[in-house]
Design a protein around this motif. Sequence first.
Motif, PDB file in Angstrom:
ATOM      1  N   LEU A  11       0.769  -1.367  -0.030  1.00 16.69           N
ATOM      2  CA  LEU A  11       0.274  -0.181   0.137  1.00 16.69           C
ATOM      3  C   LEU A  11       1.019   1.417   0.037  1.00 16.69           C
ATOM      4  CD1 LEU A  11      -2.238  -0.741   2.226  1.00 16.69           C
ATOM      5  CD2 LEU A  11      -3.471  -0.538  -0.062  1.00 16.69           C
ATOM      6  N   ARG A  12       1.991   1.344   0.779  1.00 15.94           N
ATOM      7  CA  ARG A  12       2.903   2.024   0.704  1.00 15.94           C
ATOM      8  C   ARG A  12       3.571   2.614  -0.813  1.00 15.94           C
ATOM      9  NH1 ARG A  12       4.297   6.238   0.693  1.00 15.94           N
ATOM     10  NH2 ARG A  12       5.954   7.127   1.834  1.00 15.94           N
ATOM     11  N   ALA A  13       3.933   1.251  -1.381  1.00 19.60           N
ATOM     12  CA  ALA A  13       4.203   1.377  -3.180  1.00 19.60           C
ATOM     13  C   ALA A  13       3.877   2.831  -3.906  1.00 19.60           C
ATOM     14  CB  ALA A  13       5.201   0.210  -3.031  1.00 19.60           C
ATOM     15  N   PHE A  14       2.438   1.675  -3.750  1.00 14.45           N
ATOM     16  CA  PHE A  14       0.809   2.198  -4.063  1.00 14.45           C
ATOM     17  C   PHE A  14       1.407   3.715  -4.027  1.00 14.45           C
ATOM     18  CE2 PHE A  14      -3.346   3.209  -4.673  1.00 14.45           C
ATOM     19  CZ  PHE A  14      -3.418   3.026  -5.340  1.00 14.45           C
ATOM     20  N   GLU A  15       0.598   3.903  -2.820  1.00 12.83           N
ATOM     21  CA  GLU A  15       0.070   5.529  -2.264  1.00 12.83           C
ATOM     22  C   GLU A  15       1.262   6.008  -2.627  1.00 12.83           C
ATOM     23  OE1 GLU A  15       0.113   9.067   0.854  1.00 12.83           O
ATOM     24  OE2 GLU A  15       1.633   7.463   0.069  1.00 12.83           O
ATOM     25  N   ALA A  16       2.577   6.181  -2.854  1.00 12.48           N
ATOM     26  CA  ALA A  16       3.262   6.983  -3.568  1.00 12.48           C
ATOM     27  C   ALA A  16       3.760   6.924  -4.776  1.00 12.48           C
ATOM     28  CB  ALA A  16       5.365   6.151  -3.242  1.00 12.48           C
ATOM     29  N   ALA A  17       3.136   5.736  -5.306  1.00 18.68           N
ATOM     30  CA  ALA A  17       3.083   5.590  -7.175  1.00 18.68           C
ATOM     31  C   ALA A  17       2.018   6.452  -7.109  1.00 18.68           C
ATOM     32  CB  ALA A  17       3.437   4.419  -7.460  1.00 18.68           C
ATOM     33  N   ALA A  18       0.792   6.364  -6.746  1.00 20.84           N
ATOM     34  CA  ALA A  18      -0.382   7.208  -7.237  1.00 20.84           C
ATOM     35  C   ALA A  18      -0.252   8.498  -7.108  1.00 20.84           C
ATOM     36  CB  ALA A  18      -1.008   6.102  -5.824  1.00 20.84           C
ATOM     37  N   GLU A  21       2.596  10.044  -9.312  1.00 20.63           N
ATOM     38  CA  GLU A  21       2.128   8.797 -11.073  1.00 20.63           C
ATOM     39  C   GLU A  21       3.415   9.077 -11.454  1.00 20.63           C
ATOM     40  OE1 GLU A  21      -0.352  11.437 -13.395  1.00 20.63           O
ATOM     41  OE2 GLU A  21      -2.278  11.748 -11.402  1.00 20.63           O
ATOM     42  N   SER A  22       4.456   8.405 -11.004  1.00 21.72           N
ATOM     43  CA  SER A  22       5.414   7.341 -11.397  1.00 21.72           C
ATOM     44  C   SER A  22       6.207   6.803 -10.728  1.00 21.72           C
ATOM     45  CB  SER A  22       6.895   9.108 -11.599  1.00 21.72           C
ATOM     46  OG  SER A  22       8.054   8.597 -12.277  1.00 21.72           O
ATOM     47  N   VAL A  23       6.149   5.525 -10.919  1.00 20.87           N
ATOM     48  CA  VAL A  23       7.073   4.628 -10.647  1.00 20.87           C
ATOM     49  C   VAL A  23       8.603   4.503  -9.760  1.00 20.87           C
ATOM     50  CG1 VAL A  23       7.549   1.587 -10.658  1.00 20.87           C
ATOM     51  CG2 VAL A  23       5.689   2.633 -11.008  1.00 20.87           C
ATOM     52  N   SER A  24       9.019   4.942 -11.196  1.00 16.60           N
ATOM     53  CA  SER A  24      10.268   5.501 -10.637  1.00 16.60           C
ATOM     54  C   SER A  24      10.574   6.958  -9.543  1.00 16.60           C
ATOM     55  CB  SER A  24      10.890   6.354 -11.586  1.00 16.60           C
ATOM     56  OG  SER A  24      11.186   5.570 -12.973  1.00 16.60           O
ATOM     57  N   GLN A  25       9.672   7.407  -9.648  1.00 25.00           N
ATOM     58  CA  GLN A  25       9.142   9.294  -8.467  1.00 25.00           C
ATOM     59  C   GLN A  25       9.363   8.303  -6.995  1.00 25.00           C
ATOM     60  OE1 GLN A  25       8.379  12.577  -9.539  1.00 25.00           O
ATOM     61  NE2 GLN A  25       8.303  12.163 -11.801  1.00 25.00           N
ATOM     62  N   ALA A  26       8.013   7.314  -7.016  1.00 23.22           N
ATOM     63  CA  ALA A  26       8.159   6.748  -5.568  1.00 23.22           C
ATOM     64  C   ALA A  26       9.194   5.682  -5.334  1.00 23.22           C
ATOM     65  CB  ALA A  26       6.980   5.420  -6.653  1.00 23.22           C
ATOM     66  N   ALA A  27       9.544   5.155  -6.462  1.00 25.94           N
ATOM     67  CA  ALA A  27      10.973   4.406  -5.597  1.00 25.94           C
ATOM     68  C   ALA A  27      12.069   5.347  -5.322  1.00 25.94           C
ATOM     69  CB  ALA A  27      11.457   3.249  -7.341  1.00 25.94           C
ATOM     70  N   GLU A  28      12.571   6.248  -6.675  1.00 26.43           N
ATOM     71  CA  GLU A  28      13.939   7.621  -5.416  1.00 26.43           C
ATOM     72  C   GLU A  28      13.076   8.205  -4.180  1.00 26.43           C
ATOM     73  OE1 GLU A  28      15.334  11.576  -6.978  1.00 26.43           O
ATOM     74  OE2 GLU A  28      14.397  10.220  -8.154  1.00 26.43           O
ATOM     75  N   GLN A  29      11.324   8.784  -3.739  1.00 31.61           N
ATOM     76  CA  GLN A  29      10.887   9.094  -2.866  1.00 31.61           C
ATOM     77  C   GLN A  29      11.605   7.995  -1.329  1.00 31.61           C
ATOM     78  OE1 GLN A  29       6.367   9.009  -1.319  1.00 31.61           O
ATOM     79  NE2 GLN A  29       7.441  11.586  -1.957  1.00 31.61           N
ATOM     80  N   LEU A  30      11.358   6.507  -1.980  1.00 32.99           N
ATOM     81  CA  LEU A  30      10.953   5.472  -0.675  1.00 32.99           C
ATOM     82  C   LEU A  30      12.407   4.892  -0.099  1.00 32.99           C
ATOM     83  CD1 LEU A  30       8.033   3.359  -2.020  1.00 32.99           C
ATOM     84  CD2 LEU A  30       7.832   5.145  -0.361  1.00 32.99           C
ATOM     85  N   ASN A  31      13.341   5.296  -1.799  1.00 32.60           N
ATOM     86  CA  ASN A  31      14.630   4.963  -1.408  1.00 32.60           C
ATOM     87  C   ASN A  31      14.918   3.616  -1.652  1.00 32.60           C
ATOM     88  OD1 ASN A  31      17.365   5.277  -1.277  1.00 32.60           O
ATOM     89  ND2 ASN A  31      17.501   4.779   1.161  1.00 32.60           N
ATOM     90  N   SER A  38       7.283  -1.722  -8.523  1.00 36.82           N
ATOM     91  CA  SER A  38       6.485  -2.398  -9.101  1.00 36.82           C
ATOM     92  C   SER A  38       6.246  -3.869  -8.645  1.00 36.82           C
ATOM     93  CB  SER A  38       7.456  -2.539 -10.736  1.00 36.82           C
ATOM     94  OG  SER A  38       7.562  -1.545 -11.316  1.00 36.82           O
ATOM     95  N   ARG A  39       7.373  -4.768  -8.462  1.00 38.75           N
ATOM     96  CA  ARG A  39       6.375  -5.462  -7.140  1.00 38.75           C
ATOM     97  C   ARG A  39       5.955  -5.658  -6.238  1.00 38.75           C
ATOM     98  NH1 ARG A  39      12.024  -7.100  -8.509  1.00 38.75           N
ATOM     99  NH2 ARG A  39      12.538  -6.572  -6.673  1.00 38.75           N
ATOM    100  N   GLN A  40       5.360  -4.993  -5.813  1.00 36.38           N
ATOM    101  CA  GLN A  40       4.943  -4.144  -4.655  1.00 36.38           C
ATOM    102  C   GLN A  40       3.741  -4.136  -5.396  1.00 36.38           C
ATOM    103  OE1 GLN A  40       5.227  -4.370  -1.610  1.00 36.38           O
ATOM    104  NE2 GLN A  40       6.684  -4.649  -0.704  1.00 36.38           N
ATOM    105  N   ILE A  41       3.377  -2.989  -6.374  1.00 40.05           N
ATOM    106  CA  ILE A  41       2.454  -3.351  -6.842  1.00 40.05           C
ATOM    107  C   ILE A  41       1.502  -4.273  -7.069  1.00 40.05           C
ATOM    108  CG2 ILE A  41       0.830  -1.363  -8.636  1.00 40.05           C
ATOM    109  CD1 ILE A  41       3.598   1.079  -8.177  1.00 40.05           C
ATOM    110  N   ARG A  42       2.571  -4.988  -7.869  1.00 37.16           N
ATOM    111  CA  ARG A  42       1.704  -6.313  -9.069  1.00 37.16           C
ATOM    112  C   ARG A  42       0.635  -6.949  -7.870  1.00 37.16           C
ATOM    113  NH1 ARG A  42       5.841  -5.408 -11.636  1.00 37.16           N
ATOM    114  NH2 ARG A  42       7.701  -7.670 -10.901  1.00 37.16           N
ATOM    115  N   THR A  43       1.435  -7.364  -6.659  1.00 37.09           N
ATOM    116  CA  THR A  43       1.597  -7.718  -5.661  1.00 37.09           C
ATOM    117  C   THR A  43       0.285  -7.345  -5.319  1.00 37.09           C
ATOM    118  OG1 THR A  43       3.983  -9.109  -4.747  1.00 37.09           O
ATOM    119  CG2 THR A  43       2.105  -8.805  -2.451  1.00 37.09           C
ATOM    120  N   LEU A  44       0.152  -6.175  -4.825  1.00 37.85           N
ATOM    121  CA  LEU A  44      -1.510  -5.417  -4.819  1.00 37.85           C
ATOM    122  C   LEU A  44      -2.019  -5.996  -5.250  1.00 37.85           C
ATOM    123  CD1 LEU A  44      -2.672  -2.874  -2.262  1.00 37.85           C
ATOM    124  CD2 LEU A  44      -1.900  -1.711  -3.339  1.00 37.85           C
TER     125      LEU A  44
END
Length: 298
Positions: A11-18, A21-31, A38-44
């Motif tokens: 949920l945290r990964a999805f919330e950041a990407a949502a 609106e960018s998986v790459s920026q979410a990854a950078e924010q979450l370090n 991407s894997r967390q979103i697919r799991t969700l």
Amino acid sequence: MSRDLPSLNALRAFEAAAQLESVSQAAEQLNVTHGAVSRQIRTLEEELGVSLFEKVGRGVQLTPAGRRLRDASREAFDGLRSACAEIRQAQAHAPFLLACPGSLLARWFIPRLDRLNRELPDLNLHLSASEGEMDPRKPGVSATLLFAEPPWPADMQVYELAKERIGPVFSPRYAGAAALLDQPADKLFTEALLHTHSREQAWPDWAQACGLDPAELHQGQGFEHLYYLLEAALAGLGVAIAPQQLVADDIAAGRLLAPWGFVGTSNCLTLWTSARASQTQSARLAEWLRVNLQTDAG
């Protein structure tokens, strides 16, 4: 049994990407890596049985289900962030309750309390005195200062501050003071020695450390607590045995004499706190205590 909520990490990964609106920026924010988000979103998506993102050109956008979950997750995580911030702020301003023996509080701590408040102004220190059995695990107590002997329990963080040193002390007003000065320590065999019931082994421990026979010592007036014992010594009632830290100021001021000095014991002055608690404030207090105890000893 199925869970009511999906993985909070997903949920945290999805919330950041949502929100971005960018998986790459979410990854950078979450370090974390792009692939991890991407894997967390697919799991969700697999757990919910619905797509949350859809590809648009080279990017992604939320599906209707994704927008609904975005709004709900944003509200939930904003609430969690707000609650955590309030808890941290409250904790930062909460009183730091230090428990310690009344004798130590009166004779060492209080004379240095103004200095501590100046040098650690954000500690918000509150003090609780006790002459009974000290319980470092007592609810509501942030830390406990006491003389103790290792080994230390695994569920407590114990800061060793200074080795205990004990020795005989008496007032210049004591009627037998002149006869004791410039005499060997075994001169005390002729004295009825003041002692405390809370530390019956203090005189025997001192005698053994000095190579004297404890059986030659004669116990005189006894007191329930160390504080009363030292008050009796200051009143000139006889020779007491005491930790150096508790009588250092009285010796410096000439209120007590210690002609035979002090010897080390197996005890140590220690600061105890729960191993599960945040150690930031306890570590700062421990360092302040260690420095000031060393200054006094020096």
